[in-house]
Design an enzyme around this catalytic site. Structure first.
Site, PDB file in Angstrom:
ATOM      1  N   HIS A 158      14.764 -90.607 -20.182  1.00  0.00           N
ATOM      2  CA  HIS A 158      13.733 -89.612 -19.866  1.00  0.00           C
ATOM      3  C   HIS A 158      12.666 -90.237 -18.977  1.00  0.00           C
ATOM      4  CE1 HIS A 158      10.901 -86.309 -20.386  1.00  0.00           C
ATOM      5  NE2 HIS A 158       9.979 -87.233 -20.539  1.00  0.00           N
ATOM      6  N   ASP A 186       6.057 -76.772 -29.255  1.00  0.00           N
ATOM      7  CA  ASP A 186       5.547 -77.522 -28.096  1.00  0.00           C
ATOM      8  C   ASP A 186       5.346 -76.591 -26.907  1.00  0.00           C
ATOM      9  OD1 ASP A 186       4.981 -79.902 -26.412  1.00  0.00           O
ATOM     10  OD2 ASP A 186       6.810 -79.216 -25.429  1.00  0.00           O
ATOM     11  N   ARG A 194      -2.569 -75.840 -24.020  1.00  0.00           N
ATOM     12  CA  ARG A 194      -3.256 -77.052 -23.527  1.00  0.00           C
ATOM     13  C   ARG A 194      -3.550 -76.927 -22.035  1.00  0.00           C
ATOM     14  NH1 ARG A 194       0.920 -81.409 -24.855  1.00  0.00           N
ATOM     15  NH2 ARG A 194      -0.473 -82.756 -23.673  1.00  0.00           N
ATOM     16  N   SER A 252       4.454 -84.316 -27.706  1.00  0.00           N
ATOM     17  CA  SER A 252       5.110 -83.264 -26.928  1.00  0.00           C
ATOM     18  C   SER A 252       6.429 -83.780 -26.336  1.00  0.00           C
ATOM     19  CB  SER A 252       4.149 -82.811 -25.822  1.00  0.00           C
ATOM     20  OG  SER A 252       4.814 -82.083 -24.834  1.00  0.00           O
ATOM     21  N   LYS A 259      10.761 -83.097 -28.005  1.00  0.00           N
ATOM     22  CA  LYS A 259      11.919 -82.577 -27.258  1.00  0.00           C
ATOM     23  C   LYS A 259      13.037 -83.608 -27.221  1.00  0.00           C
ATOM     24  CE  LYS A 259       8.826 -81.530 -24.209  1.00  0.00           C
ATOM     25  NZ  LYS A 259       7.821 -81.074 -23.291  1.00  0.00           N
TER      26      LYS A 259
HETATM   27  N1  URA Z   1       5.255 -83.779 -20.445  1.00  0.00           N
HETATM   28  C1  URA Z   1       5.453 -83.133 -21.606  1.00  0.00           C
HETATM   29  O1  URA Z   1       6.556 -82.724 -21.922  1.00  0.00           O
HETATM   30  N2  URA Z   1       4.390 -82.953 -22.424  1.00  0.00           N
HETATM   31  C2  URA Z   1       3.157 -83.396 -22.130  1.00  0.00           C
HETATM   32  O2  URA Z   1       2.246 -83.216 -22.907  1.00  0.00           O
HETATM   33  C3  URA Z   1       2.977 -84.061 -20.914  1.00  0.00           C
HETATM   34  C4  URA Z   1       4.044 -84.254 -20.083  1.00  0.00           C
END
Ligand code: URA
Length: 434
Positions: free
Chosen positions: A82, A161, A168, A183, A187
């Site tokens: 990632h 999220d 946010r 966050s 995932k």
């Molecule tokens: N990428 C994400 O998936 N979440 C965040 O909070 C910031 C970058």
């Protein structure tokens, strides 16, 4: 439990229990807790922070708020790579076939681009016919048959999220280390891999502007991954200038093919090899040195490019693009940006190039925007190169004259030319958690 009491506790600097955090995330997804209360909670977190236990609890609650992929039917140890996002970052297109050619099962879910950063799914979709929406069975069968599949991230993963990120975004609470780490990791933990390799970018074109912030985020995410029982490590890498020379979807696919032939720009080639090596090392449980030798051999012997072709074919794409990239189309308009001075390129601002690329039509401002697969920017020069007045610095590609002009104006601002050759900067700053 009472939402107001929880918000008050956090506002006053208290620590929340796992049950309180789960109550909030579940209420947020079901709609029982209104957005204004969740927004107040996020602002309290922004100022008061979250401790380690709260961050783990939030990550797990968000992971469990949507689908959790079950990849148990895919044989072997699966590692997910990632990247925290950057400009010209096409490493997945290169790393996935190299790792697969070395025997690592690659079952990857990727995202689309937003703002100045690109996304792997958009890049793959510039290959005519390529399908990124496979069913779960198609996905699993393809990995077991060919060793590699890449699909779009499920809309139903980590639902809390999704909701919290949207809040946010409009309440100035994105920039909080605990919220960012939870966050991303919610995932990753929901995507079903056994191991996680994080490429945490720092610099002008990255989310984290300093190495120190990138290190803090990387350490936190490694900690979260391990506490959830996953082998996890992170690389901190430079994103001050774009990675490689190509920025924009089909342009990046072309460059990825060059790298798989062993012919691409040095920075993207080296970073891809190092990422692939760490994935191979993690998955096959061999030393990073042995893994790197295998990764280089896979490129040198053409097996990585062969795997890329097999992968494109398996997902319905036209493998003819490997010999003839023009099958992906060409932008109607292009313009060269030229040096206004003699000297050395001291900096190529990745953020400005990313924004310029978005203006060509290669990126989205809003999620619903349709992108132009052929638009983007090709850097002719990189940081440290010597230039003379009038030399080409980059070439801008767009579908309309108006977009070309807007993007070109930003590109002109992105190059900083000085009298002295700048000192070198490490592409890979640090590896955490090896
Ligand atoms: N990428 C994400 O998936 N979440 C965040 O909070 C910031 C970058």
């Amino acid at each position: 439990m009472n939402t107001l009491d929880i918000i008050t506790k956090k506002r006053d600097g208290g620590s929340l229990s796992e049950a309180e955090i789960r109550y909030l995330t579940e209420g947020c997804v079901s709609g029982e807790i209104p957005d204004y209360q969740m927004a107040a909670f996020l602002m309290a977190v922004y100022f008061r922070g979250l401790n380690r236990e709260e961050i783990f609890a939030l990550t797990k609650a968000m992971r469990d708020s949507g689908d959790v992929a079950d990849l148990s039917q895919v044989a072997g140890f699966k590692v997910d790579k990632h990247s925290t996002g950057g400009v010209g970052d096409k490493t997945t297109l290169i790393v996935a076939p190299i790792a697969s050619a070395c025997g690592v099962p690659v079952a990857k879910m990727s995202g689309r681009g937003l703002g100045f950063t690109g996304g792997t799914v958009d890049k793959l979709e510039s290959v005519p016919g390529f399908r990124t929406a496979l069913t779960r069975d198609e996905f699993v069968n393809q990995v077991n048959r060919t060793g590699i599949a890449v699909i779009g991230q499920s809309e139903t993963i980590a639902l809390a999220d999704k909701k919290l990120y949207a809040l946010r975004d409009v309440t100035a609470t994105v920039e909080n280390m605990g919220l960012i780490a939870s966050s991303i990791m919610s995932k990753k933990l929901a995507s079903g891999s056994d191991g996680i390799l994080l490429d945490v970018k720092w610099g002008r074109g990255a989310f984290m502007k300093t190495v120190e912030d990138a290190r803090e985020l990387a350490e936190l995410m490694v900690d979260i991954g391990r506490s959830a029982g996953r082998k996890t490590m992170a690389m901190i890498t430079d994103m001050n200038q774009p990675l490689g020379r190509a920025v924009g979807n089909s342009l990046e696919v072309r460059e990825a093919i060059d790298v798989l032939r062993g012919e691409g720009p040095a920075d993207i080639y080296e970073l891809s090899l190092r990422l692939a090596s760490e994935m191979i090392s993690m998955s096959l449980n061999i030393s990073p040195e042995e893994a790197e030798a295998r990764a280089r051999a896979a490129v040198d012997e053409g097996r990585a490019l062969g795997k890329f072709r097999e992968f494109v074919d398996a997902q319905g794409g036209d493998g003819g693009i490997i010999e003839n990239p023009l099958l992906m189309g060409e932008a109607r308009f292009s313009e060269s940006i030229r040096a206004g001075d003699n000297g050395y390129i001291e900096e190529i601002d990745a953020l400005k190039i990313g924004m310029a690329s978005q203006h060509t039509g290669a990126g989205r401002e809003k999620k619903e925007d349709v992108i132009d697969k052929c638009a983007g920017i090709l850097l002719t020069r990189k940081r440290g190169d010597e230039v003379k007045t009038g030399d080409e610095l980059c070439r801008v590609f767009a579908g309309t004259q108006e977009k070309l002009e807007q993007a070109s104006a930003i590109c002109r601002e992105a190059f900083e030319i000085g009298e002295n050759k700048p000192s070198g900067r490490e592409l890979i700053e640090e590896i955490i958690g090896r």
